[in-house]
Design an enzyme around this catalytic site. Structure first.
Site, PDB file in Angstrom:
ATOM      1  N   HIS A  30       5.018   1.241 -18.132  1.00  0.00           N
ATOM      2  CA  HIS A  30       5.041   2.230 -17.052  1.00  0.00           C
ATOM      3  C   HIS A  30       4.081   1.834 -15.933  1.00  0.00           C
ATOM      4  O   HIS A  30       2.929   1.528 -16.184  1.00  0.00           O
ATOM      5  CB  HIS A  30       4.670   3.604 -17.612  1.00  0.00           C
ATOM      6  CG  HIS A  30       4.838   4.711 -16.644  1.00  0.00           C
ATOM      7  ND1 HIS A  30       4.024   5.803 -16.646  1.00  0.00           N
ATOM      8  CD2 HIS A  30       5.722   4.911 -15.637  1.00  0.00           C
ATOM      9  CE1 HIS A  30       4.389   6.630 -15.689  1.00  0.00           C
ATOM     10  NE2 HIS A  30       5.424   6.102 -15.059  1.00  0.00           N
ATOM     11  N   ASP A  67      12.684 -12.851  -0.798  1.00  0.00           N
ATOM     12  CA  ASP A  67      13.565 -13.809  -0.138  1.00  0.00           C
ATOM     13  C   ASP A  67      13.043 -15.223  -0.384  1.00  0.00           C
ATOM     14  O   ASP A  67      12.009 -15.416  -1.026  1.00  0.00           O
ATOM     15  CB  ASP A  67      13.709 -13.494   1.350  1.00  0.00           C
ATOM     16  CG  ASP A  67      12.384 -13.476   2.111  1.00  0.00           C
ATOM     17  OD1 ASP A  67      11.457 -14.233   1.760  1.00  0.00           O
ATOM     18  OD2 ASP A  67      12.285 -12.705   3.078  1.00  0.00           O
ATOM     19  N   HIS A  89       4.028  -5.923   6.377  1.00  0.00           N
ATOM     20  CA  HIS A  89       4.380  -7.129   5.621  1.00  0.00           C
ATOM     21  C   HIS A  89       3.136  -7.849   5.110  1.00  0.00           C
ATOM     22  O   HIS A  89       3.137  -8.385   3.997  1.00  0.00           O
ATOM     23  CB  HIS A  89       5.225  -8.067   6.495  1.00  0.00           C
ATOM     24  CG  HIS A  89       5.768  -9.247   5.752  1.00  0.00           C
ATOM     25  ND1 HIS A  89       6.601  -9.127   4.658  1.00  0.00           N
ATOM     26  CD2 HIS A  89       5.599 -10.576   5.941  1.00  0.00           C
ATOM     27  CE1 HIS A  89       6.909 -10.325   4.210  1.00  0.00           C
ATOM     28  NE2 HIS A  89       6.321 -11.231   4.976  1.00  0.00           N
ATOM     29  N   TYR A 116      12.335 -10.289   5.924  1.00  0.00           N
ATOM     30  CA  TYR A 116      11.758  -9.138   5.210  1.00  0.00           C
ATOM     31  C   TYR A 116      12.637  -8.634   4.073  1.00  0.00           C
ATOM     32  O   TYR A 116      12.621  -7.448   3.747  1.00  0.00           O
ATOM     33  CB  TYR A 116      11.415  -8.011   6.194  1.00  0.00           C
ATOM     34  CG  TYR A 116      10.513  -8.494   7.296  1.00  0.00           C
ATOM     35  CD1 TYR A 116       9.168  -8.739   7.065  1.00  0.00           C
ATOM     36  CD2 TYR A 116      11.029  -8.745   8.570  1.00  0.00           C
ATOM     37  CE1 TYR A 116       8.341  -9.217   8.071  1.00  0.00           C
ATOM     38  CE2 TYR A 116      10.208  -9.225   9.593  1.00  0.00           C
ATOM     39  CZ  TYR A 116       8.871  -9.452   9.329  1.00  0.00           C
ATOM     40  OH  TYR A 116       8.060  -9.929  10.321  1.00  0.00           O
ATOM     41  N   ALA A 117      13.379  -9.513   3.447  1.00  0.00           N
ATOM     42  CA  ALA A 117      14.238  -9.157   2.322  1.00  0.00           C
ATOM     43  C   ALA A 117      13.418  -9.217   1.043  1.00  0.00           C
ATOM     44  O   ALA A 117      13.547 -10.138   0.241  1.00  0.00           O
ATOM     45  CB  ALA A 117      15.444 -10.084   2.269  1.00  0.00           C
ATOM     46  N   ASN A 118      12.546  -8.222   0.886  1.00  0.00           N
ATOM     47  CA  ASN A 118      11.617  -8.192  -0.235  1.00  0.00           C
ATOM     48  C   ASN A 118      11.422  -6.751  -0.692  1.00  0.00           C
ATOM     49  O   ASN A 118      11.453  -5.829   0.116  1.00  0.00           O
ATOM     50  CB  ASN A 118      10.242  -8.732   0.196  1.00  0.00           C
ATOM     51  CG  ASN A 118      10.328 -10.074   0.872  1.00  0.00           C
ATOM     52  OD1 ASN A 118      10.716 -11.055   0.273  1.00  0.00           O
ATOM     53  ND2 ASN A 118       9.963 -10.114   2.151  1.00  0.00           N
TER      54      ASN A 118
END
Length: 139
Positions: A20, A28, A106, A128-130
């Site tokens: 948990h 990316d 970022h 920014y594909a994170n």
């Protein structure tokens, strides 16, 4: 906590070890991976596998309690942002538990990846594909 089956043994193993609030980053192709978290590199070539393909596969197994996203995705990659939010909303309905979503810069995001158990690198080559996913519990 695991919910299903994945073919990639490294990804499956890291999900099975999450407790948990433990975190897992999906990034990316350009996201720097800090020293510390396990690096799981799935990238084959530009765009393969995509960020969303990896995110969808991971969240089929991982119980997600929260998601951390870089604020910049809204302006610089709005289509992917919309896909990610829609996916998290569907996942929330499927899990029957809320998923909180927070945004940070970022630069702060990159620092937060240090807290992850692992960073999974996709072949995504869009900005920014994170996302950092925090594990929930299935009970």
């Amino acid at each position: 906590m695991k919910k299903g089956t994945l073919l990639n043994s490294e990804v499956s193993y890291v999900i099975s070890r999450l407790g948990h609030t433990d975190c897992l980053t999906i990034g990316d192709a350009g996201l720097p991976v800090p020293v510390g978290p396990q690096r799981i590199d799935l990238a084959l070539t530009h765009g393969i596998p995509s960020f969303m393909q990896v995110t969808e596969a991971v969240t089929q197994e991982m119980q997600v309690e929260s998601a951390l996203i870089a604020e910049e995705i809204k302006q610089h990659n709005p289509q992917l942002h919309n896909e990610l939010i829609a996916h998290l909303e569907r996942l929330q309905q499927h899990q029957g538990k809320p998923i909180s979503i927070r945004y940070i810069s970022h630069e702060q995001f990159k620092l937060q990846t240090q807290r992850s158990q692992a960073v999974i690198r996709s072949g995504e080559c869009s900005p920014y594909a994170n996302v950092i996913l925090s594990a929930g519990v299935t009970f």
